[in-house]
Scaffold this motif. Structure first.
Motif, mmCIF file in Angstrom:
data_model
loop_
_atom_site.group_PDB
_atom_site.id
_atom_site.type_symbol
_atom_site.label_atom_id
_atom_site.label_comp_id
_atom_site.label_asym_id
_atom_site.label_seq_id
_atom_site.Cartn_x
_atom_site.Cartn_y
_atom_site.Cartn_z
ATOM 1 N N ILE A 8 -0.898 3.695 -3.893
ATOM 2 C CA ILE A 8 -1.981 3.536 -2.920
ATOM 3 C C ILE A 8 -3.340 3.700 -3.590
ATOM 4 C CG2 ILE A 8 -3.039 4.578 -0.871
ATOM 5 C CD1 ILE A 8 -0.168 5.220 0.059
ATOM 6 N N LEU A 9 -3.412 4.574 -4.583
ATOM 7 C CA LEU A 9 -4.684 4.849 -5.242
ATOM 8 C C LEU A 9 -4.877 4.093 -6.552
ATOM 9 C CD1 LEU A 9 -4.798 8.691 -4.594
ATOM 10 C CD2 LEU A 9 -5.907 6.872 -3.291
ATOM 11 N N LEU A 10 -3.881 3.340 -6.978
ATOM 12 C CA LEU A 10 -4.012 2.554 -8.215
ATOM 13 C C LEU A 10 -4.934 1.361 -7.982
ATOM 14 C CD1 LEU A 10 -0.299 2.485 -9.438
ATOM 15 C CD2 LEU A 10 -2.198 3.793 -10.406
ATOM 16 N N PRO A 11 -5.501 0.804 -9.048
ATOM 17 C CA PRO A 11 -6.291 -0.419 -8.885
ATOM 18 C C PRO A 11 -5.434 -1.518 -8.248
ATOM 19 C CG PRO A 11 -6.531 0.467 -11.107
ATOM 20 C CD PRO A 11 -5.459 1.265 -10.442
ATOM 21 N N PRO A 12 -6.060 -2.461 -7.552
ATOM 22 C CA PRO A 12 -5.295 -3.541 -6.921
ATOM 23 C C PRO A 12 -4.414 -4.265 -7.944
ATOM 24 C CG PRO A 12 -7.579 -3.628 -6.238
ATOM 25 C CD PRO A 12 -7.487 -2.605 -7.332
ATOM 26 N N PRO A 13 -3.203 -4.610 -7.542
ATOM 27 C CA PRO A 13 -2.308 -5.304 -8.468
ATOM 28 C C PRO A 13 -2.729 -6.761 -8.638
ATOM 29 C CG PRO A 13 -1.296 -5.174 -6.317
ATOM 30 C CD PRO A 13 -2.587 -4.385 -6.240
ATOM 31 N N GLY A 14 -2.215 -7.388 -9.679
ATOM 32 C CA GLY A 14 -2.476 -8.807 -9.884
ATOM 33 C C GLY A 14 -1.920 -9.644 -8.747
ATOM 34 N N LEU A 15 -0.753 -9.254 -8.272
ATOM 35 C CA LEU A 15 -0.093 -9.955 -7.170
ATOM 36 C C LEU A 15 0.554 -8.924 -6.255
ATOM 37 C CD1 LEU A 15 1.718 -12.601 -9.383
ATOM 38 C CD2 LEU A 15 -0.250 -13.043 -7.917
ATOM 39 N N CYS A 37 14.705 5.121 0.312
ATOM 40 C CA CYS A 37 14.375 6.179 -0.661
ATOM 41 C C CYS A 37 14.739 5.744 -2.071
ATOM 42 C CB CYS A 37 15.092 7.472 -0.310
ATOM 43 S SG CYS A 37 14.421 8.269 1.150
ATOM 44 N N ARG A 38 15.812 4.998 -2.212
ATOM 45 C CA ARG A 38 16.213 4.503 -3.530
ATOM 46 C C ARG A 38 15.352 3.313 -3.964
ATOM 47 N NH1 ARG A 38 21.066 5.494 -0.902
ATOM 48 N NH2 ARG A 38 21.417 3.297 -0.503
ATOM 49 N N LEU A 39 14.894 2.527 -3.006
ATOM 50 C CA LEU A 39 14.121 1.324 -3.305
ATOM 51 C C LEU A 39 12.669 1.640 -3.659
ATOM 52 C CD1 LEU A 39 13.816 -1.852 -3.089
ATOM 53 C CD2 LEU A 39 13.188 -1.441 -0.715
ATOM 54 N N ALA A 40 12.060 2.545 -2.914
ATOM 55 C CA ALA A 40 10.633 2.822 -3.066
ATOM 56 C C ALA A 40 10.380 3.754 -4.241
ATOM 57 C CB ALA A 40 10.087 3.438 -1.790
ATOM 58 N N ASP A 41 9.539 3.311 -5.152
ATOM 59 C CA ASP A 41 9.180 4.149 -6.302
ATOM 60 C C ASP A 41 7.759 4.697 -6.174
ATOM 61 O OD1 ASP A 41 7.545 1.993 -6.859
ATOM 62 O OD2 ASP A 41 8.646 1.370 -8.641
ATOM 63 N N GLY A 42 7.025 4.273 -5.148
ATOM 64 C CA GLY A 42 5.678 4.788 -4.929
ATOM 65 C C GLY A 42 4.601 4.117 -5.754
ATOM 66 N N GLU A 43 4.990 3.245 -6.679
ATOM 67 C CA GLU A 43 4.009 2.519 -7.494
ATOM 68 C C GLU A 43 4.172 1.012 -7.355
ATOM 69 O OE1 GLU A 43 3.570 3.812 -11.501
ATOM 70 O OE2 GLU A 43 3.555 5.924 -10.948
ATOM 71 N N ARG A 44 5.377 0.510 -7.548
ATOM 72 C CA ARG A 44 5.626 -0.933 -7.436
ATOM 73 C C ARG A 44 6.108 -1.315 -6.045
ATOM 74 N NH1 ARG A 44 9.816 -2.540 -11.013
ATOM 75 N NH2 ARG A 44 9.296 -4.532 -10.163
ATOM 76 N N THR A 45 6.787 -0.405 -5.379
ATOM 77 C CA THR A 45 7.255 -0.621 -4.012
ATOM 78 C C THR A 45 6.831 0.573 -3.174
ATOM 79 O OG1 THR A 45 9.182 -1.846 -4.814
ATOM 80 C CG2 THR A 45 9.259 -1.049 -2.543
ATOM 81 N N ARG A 89 4.188 -4.582 -5.203
ATOM 82 C CA ARG A 89 3.104 -4.784 -6.163
ATOM 83 C C ARG A 89 3.682 -5.291 -7.470
ATOM 84 N NH1 ARG A 89 -1.486 -1.246 -5.816
ATOM 85 N NH2 ARG A 89 -1.310 -1.083 -8.060
ATOM 86 N N GLY A 90 2.909 -6.083 -8.200
ATOM 87 C CA GLY A 90 3.363 -6.527 -9.511
ATOM 88 C C GLY A 90 2.433 -7.544 -10.133
ATOM 89 N N ASP A 91 2.882 -8.117 -11.236
ATOM 90 C CA ASP A 91 2.102 -9.128 -11.953
ATOM 91 C C ASP A 91 2.869 -10.423 -12.155
ATOM 92 O OD1 ASP A 91 -0.248 -7.546 -12.388
ATOM 93 O OD2 ASP A 91 0.899 -6.397 -13.869
ATOM 94 N N ASP A 92 4.117 -10.467 -11.726
ATOM 95 C CA ASP A 92 4.956 -11.642 -11.934
ATOM 96 C C ASP A 92 5.390 -12.205 -10.580
ATOM 97 O OD1 ASP A 92 7.702 -12.943 -12.121
ATOM 98 O OD2 ASP A 92 7.194 -12.771 -14.260
ATOM 99 N N ARG A 93 4.967 -13.433 -10.282
ATOM 100 C CA ARG A 93 5.277 -14.038 -8.975
ATOM 101 C C ARG A 93 6.778 -14.100 -8.711
ATOM 102 N NH1 ARG A 93 0.925 -17.799 -10.337
ATOM 103 N NH2 ARG A 93 -0.775 -17.376 -8.910
ATOM 104 N N GLY A 94 7.527 -14.519 -9.707
ATOM 105 C CA GLY A 94 8.974 -14.651 -9.535
ATOM 106 C C GLY A 94 9.648 -13.324 -9.251
ATOM 107 N N GLU A 95 9.231 -12.294 -9.968
ATOM 108 C CA GLU A 95 9.822 -10.979 -9.787
ATOM 109 C C GLU A 95 9.515 -10.448 -8.380
ATOM 110 O OE1 GLU A 95 9.800 -6.603 -9.836
ATOM 111 O OE2 GLU A 95 7.980 -7.811 -9.911
#
Length: 132
Positions: A8-15, A37-45, A89-95
Motif C-alpha cells: 500500500i505504501l510502495l511506489p505505484p507499480p508499473g502495472l 492468506c496463502r495467496l496474499a503476500d502484502g506486496e505483489r498481491t 501489482r507487478g511489471d509483467d503483463r503476462g504474469e
C-alpha cells in the motif's frame, strides 16, 4: 490484521490489475479466506475486505464502514461496494494476467458446471466455487 500490507505504501507499480468479488448469500467464506492468506503476500498481491464480508464472518474491524453516497446537482456517483478486493501489482503483463486468471478461477464458478471442473464447493464469493 495487525501487520499492514507493505504494498500500500510502495511506489505505484508499473502495472496492476484490480479484482472485486461479492458474497453469495448463505455461503460460509472462511475456507476462502484461509486460501487468501496463502495467496496474499502484502506486496505483489494485496487484499481488501469489505464490510459485508467482515459482517458475514461475525467479526469487527474498527473504523470499517460502508461506502458513502456522493450526489450533487445533476450528478450522482454510483456506489459499487464489494466484499473482497484483490490488487495485483507487478511489471509483467503476462504474469499479472495469469495471476488474475488464477484468482478468477478460484473464486468464480462456471455457471454450466456448478463450479470449476464440477467440484461444487462454494467459496461464498461472487458466483464462486473455491478450489483448494
Amino acid at each position: 490484521m495487525t501487520t499492514p500490507q507493505a504494498g500500500i505504501l510502495l511506489p505505484p507499480p508499473g502495472l496492476a490489475r484490480y479484482l472485486s468479488f461479492s458474497l453469495t448469500p448463505g455461503v460460509p467464506s472462511d475456507d476462502c479466506l484461509n486460501a487468501l492468506c496463502r495467496l496474499a503476500d502484502g506486496e505483489r498481491t494485496l487484499v481488501g475486505l469489505g464490510r459485508a464480508l467482515v459482517s458475514a464472518l461475525g467479526a469487527e474491524i474498527a473504523g470499517l464502514r460502508g461506502f458513502p453516497t456522493f450526489a450533487g446537482p445533476g450528478r450522482e456517483l454510483p456506489v459499487t461496494p464489494a466484499a473482497l478486493w484483490l490488487w495485483l501489482r507487478g511489471d509483467d503483463r503476462g504474469e499479472i494476467l495469469h495471476r488474475a486468471a488464477t484468482s478468477n478461477r478460484r473464486y468464480r464458478a462456471d455457471p454450466g458446471t456448478g463450479g470449476p471442473a464440477g467440484e461444487g464447493r462454494s467459496s461464498g464469493f461472487g458466483n464462486p466455487y473455491f478450489r483448494r
